[in-house]
Design a protein around this motif. Structure first.
Motif: not given
Length: 457
Positions: A133-159
């Motif tokens: 996701v970071r690589l795509r954001a850099r290609r789009l010129g959004l690498g400096a955006a204060p966005l919080q990223l995570a890679a997860a599939t467990s709904v319990r962990d996400i909530l």
């Protein structure tokens, strides 16, 4: 106590059956029925009396005062337009589209712009790692955006993660088919898992006030994969349409509890991501220096936005005895057959020995019945090899009797056509008296239009 009954759920269409069978009775798919272990149906006789032990609810009148929901702009005017003005706090939005159409790109751009304005935004990806996701954001010129990223599939962990501290203003889940809830059994993507995961995320949105956007996969038929109830659970359903071989993309709301579904957002895919298109007609009009037979410009209407598109027709005469072919791209094949039948039965033209090809330029898809007149004009022009003037538009609905019926928002279509430089319009007779900067030629029947195009009038 009576023994609880089991049920089996089709993983393709969500249909429920009381017993297992090899083929789903509703969608005809094979080997898709799976026992739904998370939802055992209890017979009605085993339940308590529903009229006792309940809690009284408060009934209110329609005249009760209500405050309009506050909206959060996505920072992309075309996106806001399709949403009815922006995201509503505590709402749940489902966006679906073909693979590779640009759903993740659009949401990443919107999330980055919201985060840049000081809002807390969480982007949860179940399909890609955070570095991807970071690589795509850099290609789009959004690498400096204060966005919080995570890679997860467990709904319990996400909530659990989102519940620590103040909730974010926006949560993007990409995609709902990859999420897994440990409250029930089943693999991610199954009907029961998609329903349970979406229900937990929607409950979080309602309780916390965070706007949740769910990305949904689509089936080969274009419908959002998973149970149909998923579209009923969310507040807004968006469809991201377009052909990957073409530049344009259309964001269309098919359901919106906080606004109308009569607006679209138009985008064009570029190297730096999705760009807004202020003048969608520029995407779908062919720029040609001279008039060409079989080409007619039609002012389509998407919500309150006119979009001018070019309808192209081609007819090829065949040898006697050959079966003619009918090919349509961007329009309804059944509607084309009806127009051809009216032209033959009411106007005396013969298409029975000619192959007919119809195309809407730019990959645009038309469902507006006002396109009948433009299609008929293109077919007559192609058959007679007489070009329709390049400065002319046409619109109107054709009845089986050959009558040309008026359509909605005629003045708006004419205004947009005049703004783009068109000087004449072929319209239903009822619109011929409209005043404006464009010259109008009205027709009561399709036969009158044919005579006009062939120079008989």
């Amino acid at each position: 106590m009576a023994k609880p009954k089991k049920r089996y759920v089709c993983q393709a269409c969500g249909s429920v059956s009381s017993r297992w069978q090899g083929q789903c009775a509703d969608c005809a798919e094979w080997n898709t029925l799976v026992e739904d272990a998370g939802a055992v149906v209890t017979p009605f006789s085993a339940r308590h009396n529903l009229r006792s032990g309940g809690r009284a609810i408060t009934l209110v009148g329609l005249d009760a005062e209500i405050a309009l929901p506050e909206r959060m702009s996505l920072g992309i005017p075309e996106f806001d337009r399709a949403m009815g003005g922006g995201l509503v706090a505590g709402s749940a939005t489902l966006i679906g589209g073909d693979p590779g159409i640009g759903k993740s790109t659009l949401l990443l751009q919107a999330a980055a712009r919201i985060a840049a304005r000081g809002h807390s935004v969480a982007y949860i990806s179940g399909e890609e790692a955070a570095d991807q996701v970071r690589l795509r954001a850099r290609r789009l010129g959004l690498g400096a955006a204060p966005l919080q990223l995570a890679a997860a599939t467990s709904v319990r962990d996400i909530l659990t993660t989102l519940g620590d501290g103040s909730p974010p203003a926006l949560v993007v889940i990409d995609s709902i088919q990859t999420m897994h809830s440990d409250l029930i059994e089943g693999a991610p993507g199954t009907v029961s898992q998609v329903r349970a995961s979406a229900q937990e995320l929607i409950r979080f949105a309602k309780d916390s006030g965070a706007a949740v956007v769910l990305v949904g996969h689509v089936t080969k038929d274009g419908a959002i994969a998973g149970p149909r109830v998923l579209e009923h659970m969310v507040d807004t359903v968006l469809s991201f349409e377009g052909e990957r071989s073409h530049l344009y993309r259309i964001l269309r709301a098919t359901k919106n509890r906080f606004g109308g579904t009569d607006e679209i957002g138009v985008f064009a895919m570029a190297e730096t991501g999705l760009e807004e298109v202020a003048n969608p007609s520029s995407l779908f009009l062919t720029h040609r220096g001279e008039a060409v037979s079989g080409a007619t410009v039609f002012p389509a209407l998407e919500g309150t936005r006119p979009v001018l598109v070019e309808i192209q027709a081609l007819t090829v005469r065949l040898a006697s005895g050959a079966t003619p072919r009918r090919a349509v791209v961007g329009w309804d094949a059944g509607r084309l057959a009806m127009i051809l039948a009216v032209l033959e039965a009411r106007c005396g033209l013969s298409f029975s020995t000619a192959e007919v090809y119809l195309n809407v330029a730019g990959g645009y898809r038309i469902s507006d019945p006002a396109a009948d007149l433009a299609v008929a004009a293109a077919l007559v022009s192609a058959l007679a090899e007489r070009p329709v003037p390049a400065d002319t538009v046409a619109f109107g609905e054709v009845a089986l009797s050959g009558e040309i019926r008026p359509v909605a928002h005629g003045a708006l279509r004419l205004k947009e056509s005049a703004k783009l430089g068109f000087e004449r319009a072929l319209v239903p007779l009822s619109l011929a008296g409209e005043k404006g900067t464009i010259a109008l030629t009205g027709f009561r029947t399709l036969g009158a239009l044919v005579d006009h195009l062939l120079g008989r009038d």
